[in-house]
Design a protein around this motif. Structure first.
Motif, PDB file in Angstrom:
ATOM      1  N   ASP A 121      28.433  35.613 -27.249  1.00 12.45           N
ATOM      2  CA  ASP A 121      28.323  35.542 -25.791  1.00 12.45           C
ATOM      3  C   ASP A 121      27.672  36.811 -25.263  1.00 12.45           C
ATOM      4  N   VAL A 122      27.978  37.931 -25.912  1.00 14.36           N
ATOM      5  CA  VAL A 122      27.355  39.214 -25.574  1.00 14.36           C
ATOM      6  C   VAL A 122      27.139  40.006 -26.853  1.00 14.36           C
TER       7      VAL A 122
ATOM      8  N   SER B 117      17.310  37.110 -29.630  1.00 13.95           N
ATOM      9  CA  SER B 117      16.932  35.699 -29.529  1.00 13.95           C
ATOM     10  C   SER B 117      18.118  34.756 -29.686  1.00 13.95           C
ATOM     11  N   ASN B 118      19.208  35.251 -30.260  1.00 19.29           N
ATOM     12  CA  ASN B 118      20.327  34.377 -30.578  1.00 19.29           C
ATOM     13  C   ASN B 118      21.628  34.767 -29.891  1.00 19.29           C
ATOM     14  N   SER B 119      21.531  35.585 -28.852  1.00 20.91           N
ATOM     15  CA  SER B 119      22.703  35.969 -28.072  1.00 20.91           C
ATOM     16  C   SER B 119      22.553  35.468 -26.642  1.00 20.91           C
ATOM     17  N   SER B 120      23.655  35.069 -26.039  1.00 19.77           N
ATOM     18  CA  SER B 120      23.592  34.640 -24.638  1.00 19.77           C
ATOM     19  C   SER B 120      23.206  35.792 -23.727  1.00 19.77           C
ATOM     20  N   GLU B 121      23.622  37.004 -24.091  1.00 17.89           N
ATOM     21  CA  GLU B 121      23.297  38.201 -23.318  1.00 17.89           C
ATOM     22  C   GLU B 121      23.243  39.386 -24.263  1.00 17.89           C
ATOM     23  N   THR B 122      22.289  40.292 -24.035  1.00 19.27           N
ATOM     24  CA  THR B 122      22.174  41.499 -24.853  1.00 19.27           C
ATOM     25  C   THR B 122      22.155  42.717 -23.937  1.00 19.27           C
TER      26      THR B 122
END
Length: 213
Positions: A46-47, A65-70
Motif C-alpha cells: 500500500d505504501v 511501478s508495483n506500489s500503490s504509493e511511494t
C-alpha cells in the motif's frame, strides 16, 4: 477507512515465515528493501518508503511501478531510520494493531532501536509486535494474556528503570507483586505451565519476549 492491522516489512531477514503472517485486508508497508521483498513475492505494498539505499536503481523502478504509493526520503537529510519512518506513518493511520516484520537482524543498534519503537505504540494504546522467525516482542503496561503457542520461552525485561507490581499466573515460575530493575535478568527464560497465562503490572513498562531456539 478504519485499518485494523498494518504490517511493516523492513530490510532484515525475511523469508517464507514472514509471508505467512499476511492476512486478507492487511495494510502493507514496505520499508526500503522490505518493499522489494513483498513485490518479489507477489504482494503490492500500500505504501513503499525510505531512502532506498539498499536497492539498485532498477529495483527502485520495480518498487515504484508495483506500489500503490511511494515516498522517497533523502539518505543524508533525514532524522529517522527507514523503519521508524514507516512506524510513524503507521501510527498516524491509528490501526488496531501493528506488526513490524524483519526488524531484528545483524545490526544490533538498529534491532534495539526498533524494539524501542514499541513504546510509541504503547503510548497511543495501539497493539504492536515485532515478529521474526524466532521471536515475538511486545510491551505490557498493565496486563496481558498469553496463549500457549510454538514459542518455548517467555522472557520479561524492564523497559523502564523500575517495573513494580509484577504478577504472573500460569507460568512455570510465577511472581506475586514483584519488582524488576532495568539490568536484572530474573525474568529470562520463563515458560507457560498452562494453556494460557497472565501478566499484570502496576507501574512501568515491561518487554515480553516469546522466543524459540
Amino acid at each position: 477507512m478504519l485499518i485494523k492491522r498494518i504490517l511493516i516489512f523492513t530490510g532484515g531477514h525475511l523469508n517464507e515465515w514472514a509471508l505467512a503472517l499476511i492476512q486478507p485486508n492487511d495494510y502493507l508497508i514496505g520499508a526500503d528493501a522490505g518493499a522489494l521483498f513483498l513485490i518479489t513475492n507477489g504482494y503490492k505494498p500500500d505504501v513503499s518508503l525510505g531512502d532506498f539505499d539498499s536497492v539498485t536503481a532498477e529495483e527502485l523502478e520495480v518498487i515504484r511501478s508495483n506500489s500503490s504509493e511511494t515516498l522517497d526520503f533523502d539518505p543524508i537529510d533525514k532524522d529517522f531510520t527507514d523503519t521508524e519512518l514507516a512506524w510513524q506513518f503507521a501510527l498516524k493511520k491509528q490501526p488496531e494493531e501493528i506488526l513490524l516484520v524483519g526488524a531484528i537482524g545483524t545490526r544490533f543498534d538498529h534491532s534495539l532501536a526498533n524494539v524501542h519503537l514499541l513504546r510509541q505504540a504503547a503510548d497511543q494504546n495501539i497493539l504492536a509486535r515485532i515478529v521474526d522467525k524466532h521471536n515475538c516482542i511486545r510491551i505490557v503496561g498493565n496486563e496481558m494474556t498469553l496463549i500457549r503457542s510454538s514459542y518455548t520461552y517467555v522472557s520479561l525485561l524492564p523497559l523502564t528503570a523500575t517495573v513494580a507490581g509484577i504478577t504472573l499466573k500460569g507460568f512455570q515460575y510465577p511472581l506475586d507483586e514483584a519488582t524488576l530493575q532495568i539490568g536484572q535478568s530474573l525474568g529470562i527464560s520463563n515458560k507457560l505451565s498452562e494453556d494460557s497465562a497472565s501478566i499484570r503490572i502496576r507501574e512501568g513498562l515491561l518487554l515480553v519476549i516469546e522466543s524459540m531456539d
